[in-house]
Design a protein around this motif. Sequence first.
Motif, PDB file in Angstrom:
ATOM      1  N   THR A  64      43.472   5.078 -58.922  1.00  0.00           N
ATOM      2  CA  THR A  64      43.086   6.417 -58.256  1.00  0.00           C
ATOM      3  C   THR A  64      44.796   6.642 -59.273  1.00  0.00           C
ATOM      4  O   THR A  64      45.590   5.937 -59.429  1.00  0.00           O
ATOM      5  N   ASN A  92      44.628  10.214 -52.241  1.00  0.00           N
ATOM      6  CA  ASN A  92      44.662  11.956 -52.726  1.00  0.00           C
ATOM      7  C   ASN A  92      45.427  12.217 -53.456  1.00  0.00           C
ATOM      8  O   ASN A  92      46.454  13.374 -52.924  1.00  0.00           O
ATOM      9  N   PRO A  93      46.659  11.692 -54.365  1.00  0.00           N
ATOM     10  CA  PRO A  93      47.785  11.548 -54.335  1.00  0.00           C
ATOM     11  C   PRO A  93      48.275  12.586 -54.910  1.00  0.00           C
ATOM     12  O   PRO A  93      49.702  12.916 -54.775  1.00  0.00           O
ATOM     13  N   GLY A 144      38.591  20.517 -48.180  1.00  0.00           N
ATOM     14  CA  GLY A 144      37.479  21.934 -48.308  1.00  0.00           C
ATOM     15  C   GLY A 144      38.481  22.599 -49.649  1.00  0.00           C
ATOM     16  O   GLY A 144      37.804  23.991 -50.292  1.00  0.00           O
ATOM     17  N   ASN A 151      33.032  14.269 -48.224  1.00  0.00           N
ATOM     18  CA  ASN A 151      33.690  13.252 -47.033  1.00  0.00           C
ATOM     19  C   ASN A 151      32.785  12.402 -46.432  1.00  0.00           C
ATOM     20  O   ASN A 151      32.359  12.581 -45.381  1.00  0.00           O
ATOM     21  N   GLU A 153      34.982   9.509 -50.886  1.00  0.00           N
ATOM     22  CA  GLU A 153      34.942  10.767 -51.349  1.00  0.00           C
ATOM     23  C   GLU A 153      33.307  10.552 -52.898  1.00  0.00           C
ATOM     24  O   GLU A 153      33.838   9.895 -53.244  1.00  0.00           O
ATOM     25  N   HIS A 164      30.948  12.121 -55.260  1.00  0.00           N
ATOM     26  CA  HIS A 164      30.084  13.911 -55.756  1.00  0.00           C
ATOM     27  C   HIS A 164      29.559  12.952 -56.709  1.00  0.00           C
ATOM     28  O   HIS A 164      28.718  12.089 -57.217  1.00  0.00           O
ATOM     29  N   ILE A 209      38.525   4.726 -58.059  1.00  0.00           N
ATOM     30  CA  ILE A 209      36.919   5.178 -58.866  1.00  0.00           C
ATOM     31  C   ILE A 209      36.175   4.764 -59.104  1.00  0.00           C
ATOM     32  O   ILE A 209      36.746   3.436 -59.984  1.00  0.00           O
TER      33      ILE A 209
END
Length: 141
Positions: free
Chosen positions: A106, A68-69, A20, A31, A80, A82, A45
């Motif tokens: 990433t 998501n480090p 979120g 997600n 994820e 976009h 990515i």
Amino acid sequence: MPEPSLPSTPLVGTVVHGAGRGKGLGFPTANLSPEPGTAVPPPAIYSGWLTRPATGGVHRATVSIGTNPTFGDSPQVHVEVHCHDTSDDLYGERVELWFVARLRDTEKFATVGELLAAAHEDVRRSDALLAGAARPAAPTA
Ligand SMILES: Cc1cc2nc3c(=O)[nH]c(=O)nc-3n(C[C@H](O)[C@H](O)[C@H](O)COP(=O)(O)O)c2cc1C
């Protein structure tokens, strides 16, 4: 055609709730929970297309696959997406992701500002790539 190292079949998954954070960052992401047996490319990515069998929609997308480090999340790999051209709420929908290009590794950024700047640059590059890429046919449910 996607780059040779990318899957030529789409990643199929259902849109689920993430941590979120994305909306709060001004960078909303959908997600995905991949279906069993669907090919998931290695963490990185990517640029690609999101297709929606429920609506026949085909959307330009930038995709993050990783842990998501920057936020020290758990070792779980998140998928994820976009979407560049729709802010529709996709929760619960089954969607397909067609990978076109790998954009970068990433990274663990020192600040959220740096992450956002990199993500905006990813979307800019992704848009340019997709402008010259073959669009998948509109899907049917
Ligand atoms: C285009 C794009 C690039 C991203 N790049 C990175 C990255 O390099 N490092 C990272 O830790 N997270 C990256 N992320 C993931 C964000 O950390 C994540 O979208 C954000 O934390 C929101 O997560 P949530 O939707 O689960 O709330 C990227 C996301 C997108 C959409």
